[in-house]
Motif scaffolding. Structure first.
Motif, PDB file in Angstrom:
ATOM      1  N   GLU A  45     -18.784  25.428  11.392  1.00  0.00           N
ATOM      2  CA  GLU A  45     -19.102  24.893  11.905  1.00  0.00           C
ATOM      3  C   GLU A  45     -18.668  26.394  13.477  1.00  0.00           C
ATOM      4  OE1 GLU A  45     -18.162  21.479  13.238  1.00  0.00           O
ATOM      5  OE2 GLU A  45     -18.331  20.271  11.040  1.00  0.00           O
ATOM      6  N   ARG A 134     -21.513  17.206  21.640  1.00  0.00           N
ATOM      7  CA  ARG A 134     -20.890  16.162  20.438  1.00  0.00           C
ATOM      8  C   ARG A 134     -19.915  17.310  19.347  1.00  0.00           C
ATOM      9  NH1 ARG A 134     -25.944  13.852  21.854  1.00  0.00           N
ATOM     10  NH2 ARG A 134     -27.048  14.972  20.033  1.00  0.00           N
ATOM     11  N   ARG A 135     -20.896  17.738  18.585  1.00  0.00           N
ATOM     12  CA  ARG A 135     -19.765  18.595  17.239  1.00  0.00           C
ATOM     13  C   ARG A 135     -18.877  19.517  18.024  1.00  0.00           C
ATOM     14  NH1 ARG A 135     -23.291  22.559  13.774  1.00  0.00           N
ATOM     15  NH2 ARG A 135     -23.548  23.715  15.658  1.00  0.00           N
ATOM     16  N   ASP A 137     -17.256  18.363  20.691  1.00  0.00           N
ATOM     17  CA  ASP A 137     -15.964  16.551  20.700  1.00  0.00           C
ATOM     18  C   ASP A 137     -15.749  16.790  19.133  1.00  0.00           C
ATOM     19  OD1 ASP A 137     -16.488  17.247  23.710  1.00  0.00           O
ATOM     20  OD2 ASP A 137     -17.472  15.175  23.294  1.00  0.00           O
ATOM     21  N   HIS A 138     -16.499  16.456  18.047  1.00  0.00           N
ATOM     22  CA  HIS A 138     -15.875  15.954  17.164  1.00  0.00           C
ATOM     23  C   HIS A 138     -14.303  16.979  16.212  1.00  0.00           C
ATOM     24  CE1 HIS A 138     -15.581  15.515  12.808  1.00  0.00           C
ATOM     25  NE2 HIS A 138     -15.997  14.418  12.616  1.00  0.00           N
ATOM     26  N   GLN A 139     -15.126  18.362  16.749  1.00  0.00           N
ATOM     27  CA  GLN A 139     -13.794  19.198  15.976  1.00  0.00           C
ATOM     28  C   GLN A 139     -12.241  18.801  16.905  1.00  0.00           C
ATOM     29  OE1 GLN A 139     -16.060  22.881  17.269  1.00  0.00           O
ATOM     30  NE2 GLN A 139     -17.619  22.484  14.977  1.00  0.00           N
ATOM     31  N   ALA A 141     -11.375  16.540  18.341  1.00  0.00           N
ATOM     32  CA  ALA A 141     -11.206  15.585  17.874  1.00  0.00           C
ATOM     33  C   ALA A 141      -9.963  15.180  16.157  1.00  0.00           C
ATOM     34  CB  ALA A 141     -11.731  14.181  17.332  1.00  0.00           C
ATOM     35  N   THR A 142     -10.763  16.558  15.519  1.00  0.00           N
ATOM     36  CA  THR A 142     -10.387  16.554  14.456  1.00  0.00           C
ATOM     37  C   THR A 142      -8.935  17.510  13.918  1.00  0.00           C
ATOM     38  OG1 THR A 142     -12.286  16.283  13.225  1.00  0.00           O
ATOM     39  CG2 THR A 142     -11.141  17.774  11.817  1.00  0.00           C
TER      40      THR A 142
END
Length: 157
Positions: A45, A134-135, A137-139, A141-142
């Motif tokens: 990603e 958004r991506r 933010d997700h990365q 958090a992961t």
């Protein structure tokens, strides 16, 4: 075009160059196989995000800086030489600290996308930038979840 935006994008592209190296190092060297697997997927990603940044730069006429990219690449390599309480093997401390660096790097990338949204520049695709934010933010958090799973390694001796 403002030289400031060019410099800003060049700096983030250089950071992305170093970031990919860091993601690859964690994906290959972390002691936890599950962490390696997740980070390897995130590395793909991050490569796509870098390509998006390069496309944005091209659309607005900002050229990459070879000097900054090379400096970031070299800096990432030099950062591997830090003392980690072990001389001949990987330290459990490296497992945690490297994830902390990835969290920080992805947070910065998210700020880039959010900042570009705020610019409201007609040359930029707002929907693309919002998706990239958004991506990120997700990365983040992961990676933060992975980082929390490794804190206990500080007690290992």
């Amino acid at each position: 075009m403002s030289q400031l935006i060019t410099t800003y994008l060049q700096d983030h592209l250089a950071g992305s160059t170093a970031g990919i190296e860091s993601f690859d190092r964690v994906a290959e060297g972390h002691s936890d196989e599950a962490v390696r697997s997740v980070v390897a997927a995130l590395a793909d990603e991050v490569r796509a995000d870098k390509a998006s940044l390069e496309g944005i730069m091209e659309r607005i006429g900002a050229k990459p800086s070879t000097v900054k990219n090379a400096g970031a690449w070299l800096g990432e390599k030099a950062g591997r030489l830090k003392p980690n309480e072990r001389l001949a093997q990987r330290s459990p401390l490296s497992d945690l600290v490297e994830l902390e660096m990835l969290v920080t790097a992805v947070h910065g990338k998210g700020l880039l996308w959010k900042g570009l949204v705020q610019l409201n520049d007609q040359r930029l695709d707002l929907a693309e930038l919002e998706e990239l934010a958004r991506r990120a933010d997700h990365q983040e958090a992961t990676l933060e979840e992975l980082r929390r799973s490794q804190v206990g390694k500080l007690l290992v001796e």
